[in-house]
Design an enzyme around this catalytic site. Structure first.
Site, short mmCIF file in Angstrom:
data_model
loop_
_atom_site.label_atom_id
_atom_site.label_comp_id
_atom_site.label_asym_id
_atom_site.label_seq_id
_atom_site.Cartn_x
_atom_site.Cartn_y
_atom_site.Cartn_z
NE ARG A 83 -41.50 17.33 -47.47
CZ ARG A 83 -42.79 17.01 -47.58
NH1 ARG A 83 -43.47 17.32 -48.67
NH2 ARG A 83 -43.42 16.38 -46.61
CE LYS A 180 -44.03 18.76 -43.64
NZ LYS A 180 -45.25 19.55 -43.64
CD GLU A 213 -47.89 25.10 -50.13
OE1 GLU A 213 -47.64 23.89 -50.16
OE2 GLU A 213 -47.08 25.95 -49.73
C1 LIG Z 1 -47.73 23.43 -46.81
C2 LIG Z 1 -47.83 22.01 -47.28
N1 LIG Z 1 -48.05 21.75 -48.58
C3 LIG Z 1 -48.16 20.48 -49.03
C4 LIG Z 1 -48.05 19.40 -48.18
C5 LIG Z 1 -48.19 17.99 -48.72
O1 LIG Z 1 -46.98 17.29 -48.58
P1 LIG Z 1 -46.94 15.71 -48.40
O2 LIG Z 1 -47.65 15.13 -49.56
O3 LIG Z 1 -45.50 15.37 -48.39
O4 LIG Z 1 -47.63 15.39 -47.13
C6 LIG Z 1 -47.82 19.61 -46.82
C7 LIG Z 1 -47.70 18.50 -45.88
O5 LIG Z 1 -46.64 18.12 -45.51
C8 LIG Z 1 -47.70 20.95 -46.35
O6 LIG Z 1 -47.48 21.20 -45.05
#
Ligand SMILES: Cc1ncc(COP(=O)(O)O)c(C=O)c1O
Length: 329
Positions: A83, A180, A213
């Site tokens: 990612r 991200k 989310e």
């Molecule tokens: C905006 C956002 N959504 C979802 C997630 C969940 O991702 P992960 O399960 O990889 O931590 C994160 C965290 O990284 C995030 O910053």
């Protein structure tokens, strides 16, 4: 801030003394930091610094990711690095090193920290050299790795369940949501808004009325007919935790806890009828939500699926050999 009468030109020694004084006033528990700009690892938090004119600092041209250290191993680093590299690509960031080299630096910085449980956050920056909008000519991309104890959430989130609100802040457009990047302003404002409203977090809803989310977590549901449902990933971050839980969840079908697994758009109206609502992420793992915009979810108590998914994830973090990276402490 120094008063204007005490303003003077500082020596390098003065700067280090001042950085130590800042840390003494504001102690942090960062145990190791790698910086490509410093050319190595530091363990003194006063030295964990970045050049102010790095494009990541003044224009937000940088990306990051976070993986967990569990019992002296790094969990699911491969998925997080995939990612990370995708985010760099979407942001037109040049990789500072190969994937293998970044992997090695992450593992060695973890080893230097001595931390056996905690978090690793790492960044690629576009680099220093100007205050322009586009990266400075010849800017060297930066790579940074920080080892820290991880975000701490209250125990009551798991025992009593969380309260969330629908945020008034607009969701990020798809490209920025799937990347991200270091631009987390909407996420920060949402969480502040939720706290000001006496809640624990917020939920982004898209323009079509679909659930998006949360701040640094994904949102999922167990519908009234028992389906474990997750929004599609094309307008939200593809959470490594969510993707793994979607693989693990069918085991709960065999135990009669759910009737199926589905990834599809979910309207707010449908979602509000759920038996369970869950927040998922590397830091929170799996936490139940019992109230959304003042309305109870299910019977208002943490449900069995959230508990079972948390157990499955915690077990995976301990035993999934193909997802655990050894650290040479
Ligand atoms: C905006 C956002 N959504 C979802 C997630 C969940 O991702 P992960 O399960 O990889 O931590 C994160 C965290 O990284 C995030 O910053």
């Amino acid at each position: 801030m120094a008063t204007t009468t005490s303003l003077r030109i500082l020596t390098a020694e003065d700067v280090v003394t001042q950085l130590r004084a800042v840390r003494a006033r504001q102690p942090v528990r960062f145990s190791a930091f790698y910086s490509s700009q410093l050319g190595g690892i530091v363990t003194d938090p006063a030295l964990m610094v970045i050049l102010f004119d790095d494009h990541m600092v003044h224009r937000g041209h940088g990306i990051f990711d976070t993986a967990a250290i569990v019992n002296g191993k790094i969990y699911d680093l491969g998925a997080h690095l995939d990612r990370f590299i995708r985010s760099a690509d979407y942001s037109k960031l040049r990789l500072p090193a190969s994937r293998e080299q970044m992997h090695e630096v992450i593992v060695r910085t973890t080893a230097a920290s001595g931390s056996r449980d905690g978090s690793i956050r790492y960044w690629i920056s576009s680099g220093p050299g100007s205050l322009e909008l586009t990266p400075a000519a010849g800017a060297e991309p930066g790579f940074f790795v920080m080892i820290f104890p991880g975000l701490a959430y209250p125990e009551r989130w798991y025992t009593d369940g969380m309260k969330v609100i629908t945020t008034t802040y607009p969701i990020k457009p798809a490209l920025y949501a799937i990347t991200k990047s270091t631009n987390y302003l909407p996420n920060v404002l949402m969480q502040m808004e939720a706290k000001e409203a006496g809640c624990d977090n917020g939920v982004f809803i898209d323009a079509d009325g679909h659930v998006g989310e949360s701040s640094n977590m994904n949102v999922a549901f167990v519908t009234a007919d028992g389906i474990f449902r997750h929004p599609r990933f094309d307008q939200i971050l593809s959470g490594c935790t969510s993707l793994r839980l979607l693989e693990l969840a069918p085991a709960l079908q065999q135990r009669g806890l759910i009737t199926g697994v589905d990834v599809s758009d979910l309207t707010v109206a449908e979602a509000r009828q759920s038996r369970e609502m869950l927040l998922l992420g590397s830091s929170i793992k799996v936490a139940p939500v019992v109230m959304w915009d003042g309305q109870t979810i299910g019977d208002g108590k943490p449900g069995p699926v959230s508990k079972a998914l948390l157990e499955l994830l915690e077990q995976d973090m301990r035993v999934a050999r193909d997802r655990l990276v050894d650290v040479p402490y």
